[in-house]
Design a protein around this motif. Sequence first.
Motif, PDB file in Angstrom:
ATOM      1  N   LEU A  79      10.441  22.619  46.341  1.00  0.00           N
ATOM      2  CA  LEU A  79      10.892  23.710  47.192  1.00  0.00           C
ATOM      3  C   LEU A  79      11.991  24.516  46.507  1.00  0.00           C
ATOM      4  O   LEU A  79      11.967  25.755  46.519  1.00  0.00           O
ATOM      5  N   ILE A  80      12.930  23.826  45.916  1.00  0.00           N
ATOM      6  CA  ILE A  80      14.020  24.517  45.197  1.00  0.00           C
ATOM      7  C   ILE A  80      13.450  25.349  44.045  1.00  0.00           C
ATOM      8  O   ILE A  80      13.826  26.512  43.864  1.00  0.00           O
ATOM      9  N   LEU A  81      12.531  24.774  43.264  1.00  0.00           N
ATOM     10  CA  LEU A  81      11.942  25.512  42.148  1.00  0.00           C
ATOM     11  C   LEU A  81      11.134  26.712  42.633  1.00  0.00           C
ATOM     12  O   LEU A  81      11.131  27.771  41.999  1.00  0.00           O
ATOM     13  N   ALA A  82      10.438  26.570  43.749  1.00  0.00           N
ATOM     14  CA  ALA A  82       9.686  27.696  44.313  1.00  0.00           C
ATOM     15  C   ALA A  82      10.626  28.821  44.725  1.00  0.00           C
ATOM     16  O   ALA A  82      10.344  30.001  44.469  1.00  0.00           O
ATOM     17  N   LEU A  83      11.744  28.482  45.338  1.00  0.00           N
ATOM     18  CA  LEU A  83      12.716  29.495  45.729  1.00  0.00           C
ATOM     19  C   LEU A  83      13.326  30.185  44.509  1.00  0.00           C
ATOM     20  O   LEU A  83      13.501  31.408  44.506  1.00  0.00           O
ATOM     21  N   ASN A 124      11.432  36.323  40.298  1.00  0.00           N
ATOM     22  CA  ASN A 124      10.354  37.307  40.298  1.00  0.00           C
ATOM     23  C   ASN A 124      10.801  38.588  40.997  1.00  0.00           C
ATOM     24  O   ASN A 124      10.554  39.695  40.506  1.00  0.00           O
ATOM     25  N   TYR A 125      11.468  38.467  42.132  1.00  0.00           N
ATOM     26  CA  TYR A 125      11.960  39.631  42.858  1.00  0.00           C
ATOM     27  C   TYR A 125      12.939  40.436  42.001  1.00  0.00           C
ATOM     28  O   TYR A 125      12.852  41.666  41.935  1.00  0.00           O
ATOM     29  N   TYR A 126      13.835  39.742  41.324  1.00  0.00           N
ATOM     30  CA  TYR A 126      14.834  40.410  40.480  1.00  0.00           C
ATOM     31  C   TYR A 126      14.169  41.210  39.369  1.00  0.00           C
ATOM     32  O   TYR A 126      14.484  42.383  39.159  1.00  0.00           O
ATOM     33  N   PHE A 127      13.217  40.596  38.674  1.00  0.00           N
ATOM     34  CA  PHE A 127      12.587  41.292  37.562  1.00  0.00           C
ATOM     35  C   PHE A 127      11.616  42.373  38.030  1.00  0.00           C
ATOM     36  O   PHE A 127      11.424  43.375  37.332  1.00  0.00           O
ATOM     37  N   ARG A 128      11.015  42.230  39.198  1.00  0.00           N
ATOM     38  CA  ARG A 128      10.179  43.302  39.744  1.00  0.00           C
ATOM     39  C   ARG A 128      11.022  44.527  40.073  1.00  0.00           C
ATOM     40  O   ARG A 128      10.594  45.657  39.840  1.00  0.00           O
TER      41      ARG A 128
END
Length: 81
Positions: A34-38, A44-48
């Motif tokens: 769960l931590i790794l998924a978050l 991903n959001y940051y680089f998008r």
Amino acid sequence: MIADKYTVTSYITNGAVALFGALNLEFIMMFIGLILALVTCITNYYFRRRQDKRDVEEAARKEEYHEVRMEIHNRDFNKED
């Protein structure tokens, strides 16, 4: 009565050890997943967002370049008349 710092530290440590002892391996692996998924989602959001910003800047540069080329073309076209 105020507890001294050693008593508080002891209670916190004992609570953490009891909690960790109550966990089984599947729960620990689920929590790590769960931590790794978050972390992946946030990364991903940051680089998008960065990519979107670069795309907007590139589109603006291309539009400006196109306008300059058209201005030069129109100026050269009007000289020939």
